[in-house]
Structures are given as C-alpha cells and as structure tokens.
Scaffold this motif. Sequence first.
Motif, short mmCIF file in Angstrom:
data_model
loop_
_atom_site.label_atom_id
_atom_site.label_comp_id
_atom_site.label_asym_id
_atom_site.label_seq_id
_atom_site.Cartn_x
_atom_site.Cartn_y
_atom_site.Cartn_z
N ASN A 171 0.84 -1.22 0.00
CA ASN A 171 0.00 0.00 0.00
C ASN A 171 0.86 1.25 0.00
OD1 ASN A 171 -1.70 -2.29 0.97
ND2 ASN A 171 -3.25 -0.67 0.95
N HIS A 190 -7.59 5.27 -1.92
CA HIS A 190 -6.68 4.74 -0.92
C HIS A 190 -6.87 5.36 0.46
CE1 HIS A 190 -3.93 3.41 -4.44
NE2 HIS A 190 -4.91 2.58 -4.22
N LEU A 191 -6.74 4.52 1.45
CA LEU A 191 -7.11 4.92 2.82
C LEU A 191 -6.39 6.18 3.31
CD1 LEU A 191 -8.64 4.30 5.45
CD2 LEU A 191 -6.69 2.89 6.13
N GLN A 207 -15.36 6.51 5.95
CA GLN A 207 -16.05 5.28 6.32
C GLN A 207 -15.03 4.18 6.52
OE1 GLN A 207 -18.61 4.90 2.79
NE2 GLN A 207 -20.35 5.11 4.17
N PHE A 209 -14.57 0.37 6.14
CA PHE A 209 -15.27 -0.72 5.46
C PHE A 209 -15.04 -2.05 6.17
CE2 PHE A 209 -14.29 2.10 1.62
CZ PHE A 209 -15.54 2.72 1.66
N CYS A 220 -9.28 -4.30 8.46
CA CYS A 220 -8.24 -4.91 7.61
C CYS A 220 -6.84 -4.38 7.93
CB CYS A 220 -8.52 -4.61 6.14
SG CYS A 220 -10.01 -5.40 5.54
N ARG A 222 -2.95 -3.71 6.58
CA ARG A 222 -2.17 -3.49 5.36
C ARG A 222 -0.76 -3.02 5.72
NH1 ARG A 222 -5.90 -5.80 3.82
NH2 ARG A 222 -7.34 -5.36 2.10
N ARG A 283 -16.12 -3.72 2.06
CA ARG A 283 -16.00 -3.38 0.64
C ARG A 283 -15.73 -4.69 -0.11
NH1 ARG A 283 -11.22 0.79 -0.97
NH2 ARG A 283 -9.98 -1.10 -0.68
N ASP A 286 -12.13 -7.05 -0.33
CA ASP A 286 -11.04 -6.74 0.60
C ASP A 286 -10.59 -7.99 1.36
OD1 ASP A 286 -10.60 -4.06 0.12
OD2 ASP A 286 -12.03 -3.38 1.64
N1 UFG Z 1 -10.58 1.61 3.53
C1 UFG Z 1 -11.60 2.08 4.34
N2 UFG Z 1 -12.16 3.28 4.01
C2 UFG Z 1 -11.79 3.99 2.92
C3 UFG Z 1 -10.74 3.49 2.10
C4 UFG Z 1 -10.17 2.29 2.43
O1 UFG Z 1 -11.98 1.46 5.33
O2 UFG Z 1 -12.36 5.07 2.67
C5 UFG Z 1 -9.96 0.34 3.88
C6 UFG Z 1 -10.15 -0.73 2.82
O3 UFG Z 1 -11.39 -1.36 2.97
C7 UFG Z 1 -8.95 -1.62 3.09
C8 UFG Z 1 -7.86 -0.64 3.58
O4 UFG Z 1 -8.57 0.53 3.97
O5 UFG Z 1 -9.25 -2.50 4.12
C9 UFG Z 1 -6.87 -0.27 2.50
O6 UFG Z 1 -7.59 0.10 1.34
P1 UFG Z 1 -6.90 0.86 0.11
O7 UFG Z 1 -7.99 1.15 -0.87
O8 UFG Z 1 -6.10 2.00 0.61
O9 UFG Z 1 -5.87 -0.20 -0.45
P2 UFG Z 1 -6.07 -1.73 -0.86
O10 UFG Z 1 -5.40 -2.53 0.21
O11 UFG Z 1 -7.45 -2.06 -1.20
O12 UFG Z 1 -5.26 -1.74 -2.23
C10 UFG Z 1 -3.88 -1.91 -2.28
C11 UFG Z 1 -3.30 -1.22 -3.51
C12 UFG Z 1 -3.80 -1.86 -4.77
C13 UFG Z 1 -3.55 -3.35 -4.70
C14 UFG Z 1 -4.21 -3.92 -3.46
C15 UFG Z 1 -4.04 -5.40 -3.33
O13 UFG Z 1 -3.65 0.13 -3.51
O14 UFG Z 1 -3.13 -1.31 -5.88
O15 UFG Z 1 -3.63 -3.28 -2.33
O16 UFG Z 1 -2.80 -5.75 -2.88
F1 UFG Z 1 -4.08 -3.93 -5.79
#
Ligand code: UFG
Length: 334
Positions: A171, A190-191, A207, A209, A220, A222, A283, A286
């Motif tokens: 991330n 992205h968070l 929010q 998720f 979750c 990360r 979401r 996830d």
């Molecule tokens: N989250 C929230 N609220 C938000 C945004 C995110 O609770 O408003 C949570 C998500 O549900 C997740 C965590 O924060 O649990 C991280 O979410 P991100 O969207 O920041 O990142 P992701 O882990 O979903 O995505 C990352 C990379 C992608 C990659 C993915 C899978 O950004 O490019 O990991 O490894 F594909």
Amino acid sequence: MTVLVTGGAGYIGSHMVLKLLEHNEEVVVIDNLSTGNEWAVSPQATFYKADIADPEALDTIFSNHKIDAIIHFAGLIIVSESVEVPLDYYSENTCKSRFLIQHALDAKVENFIFSSSAAVYGAPGLEPVSEAAPFVPESPYGTSKLMTELMLRDVAAVNPGFRYAALRYFNVAGADPQMRAGQSSRLSTHLIKIAAEAATGKRDGLQIFGDDFQTPDGTCVRDYIHVTDLAGAHYCALTYLRNGGASIAANCGYGSGYSVRQVVDAVKAVSGVDFKVTQAPRRAGDAAMIVADSTLARDALGWSPEFEDLETVIRHALQWERNLGNRTGGNPAG
Ligand code: UFG
C-alpha cells in the motif's frame, strides 16, 4: 545512459523521476496525461506527451535517446473499476505492456523494471506473504499485472540480454519529503489519501469498510510503504540489473501491518483533527490482511528504507494534501 520512465507524470512515476535525477541519471518520461499531470514531471527530465502504444512516439524516443533501462509505471490502478471494465484493464495494463516490451527488445534495452502489485497474490492469509506464494489474483487489475509479469518471464527466458525486475507494491502512501510531488488524484480510493482529505476538510469524514475481519481489531491490516522508499527500491533494482543481476520479482512493503482503525487514529493524532468516522459494511474483495515479507528486496536488491514509520508516511501525506488545497490537479508548488 538514459532511463525511460513510462507514467512519469503520475503519483509513483513522478517520485521515481526525482529519485533518478538525484542520482544524476538522464531521464525521459512518456505519459499520455490520462491521469497524470504535466507539472508533476520535473523540468530536468525530457517529456513526451504520448501513449506507450504509440509506435511513432516510441521510435522517436528510442532513436533520440540512448535508453538502457525502462521503468514502466503507466497503467490503470483502481481495483474496483477493473471489475467494472475488465477489458480496459487488459488493454491498458497487459496489451500495452506487451507492445512496450516488444519495442524494448527491438531497441536492445537490457533492463526493464515493472510496476507490479501485491494484487497478484489475491488474499494471501494472515502471515506476511513471500514471493513464493501462489498467484491467486482476485480482480482483473491483479490479473492484468500478473499477465505482464508472466510475459516478462517468458521473454527473458529466450532473450539472454534482457532482464527484468517486477516489483510488487503493497500500500503506497505519503509524498516527497521536500513536497515536490505527491498523490494529486481526486479519484484515489486509498485509505491514507482519503483520511488526509477528511483531515483537511475536503471530505465530510471517512467510512471504515468492515469491522468483522479476523484481525486484532476486526478491521483490515495493510503494509503501508512511503512512496519515496518505493522509488528507492526501484533505484536499487536498476543498479542490481545494471550490475548483471538475474531477473527477479520482489515485494515492496515494510513487513509491518497496521489496521484501518490504527491508520485512522494515527491520521487524527498527527493532524490534530477529529474528523467524522462511520462504520460501513465490508467493501467487496477486501482481504483481511496483506503484509509483505520484504526479505528479498532488502537482501537481494540491497534496499534499505528511510521512512519506515507510519507517522512519517502520514505526516508527508497530510502536508501534501494541505499544499494541494482545493485545486483539482493544480500544481501545489505554484
Ligand atoms: N478503507 C476504508 N475506508 C476507505 C478506504 C479504504 O476502510 O475510505 C480500507 C479498505 O477497505 C482496506 C484498507 O482501507 O481495508 C486499505 O484500502 P486501500 O484502498 O487504501 O488499499 P487496498 O489494500 O485495497 O489496495 C492496495 C493497492 C492496490 C492493490 C491492493 C491489493 O492500492 O493497488 O492493495 O494488494 F491492488
């Protein structure tokens, strides 16, 4: 020798350009500006506004510059969008990469660094994931990245002069410590970006998720890596390949995980702003936990991160968000 950076006007690409220039490299950028910003490209780099699948643009670049390495960032990156329009992702991320790889071979470019993703692993379970983990992508985005990795593997197997490094990002967050670049897209999901927008009043709140995952606090977990450290990992990979290193795929994360709730609390603490947080359903797609085993990047590539600290990542993201103000795509540096 000159490095060609595709997608060099985007978030990670623009930090890469800065890193290369710090190391006195000659840098050429190709970007179609579909999501990037021209102001994000350092004036010290030579910029071509063109698509990576434009044969004339590539011919011009390879004949005008002595390119010895390509760092390939250009592509689409929104996981949820990839589910809606999978063919766009296969076109932009897979087919266009194939086109670029062909040109790299024709131009006898020996070193190729590819922007891959932890998404190739899908939902790897509760332990840090190593490069040996099975490929189980759960989105067209992840599959599109994996297909490019497999093309690189097959091409390298029969072209001894061509070697590649596929770097699998976890991330990515934060901004250039000198505030010359940062995440500027209003479309980011992205968070840390969203939390920074909430802390600077650009959103009503955030929010969370899902709070019923099998993790210590139910949210979750990360592995958040500072974008400047990620650029540093690419520079290590470039040096490794130039020194004759074998083709490699390496995780880029720190190896430490933080929950969504921990990140939100840290953004509140660093910003001093108690923005509104609401609990929302999970979401789609996830995974509970995605944390890197980053041993290979550290040992084989000699990568040693400088900003391995969540608070620093958040501080830089917040500072960039404040500088960005309410401009959409405007240059915060003026
Ligand atoms: N989250 C929230 N609220 C938000 C945004 C995110 O609770 O408003 C949570 C998500 O549900 C997740 C965590 O924060 O649990 C991280 O979410 P991100 O969207 O920041 O990142 P992701 O882990 O979903 O995505 C990352 C990379 C992608 C990659 C993915 C899978 O950004 O490019 O990991 O490894 F594909």
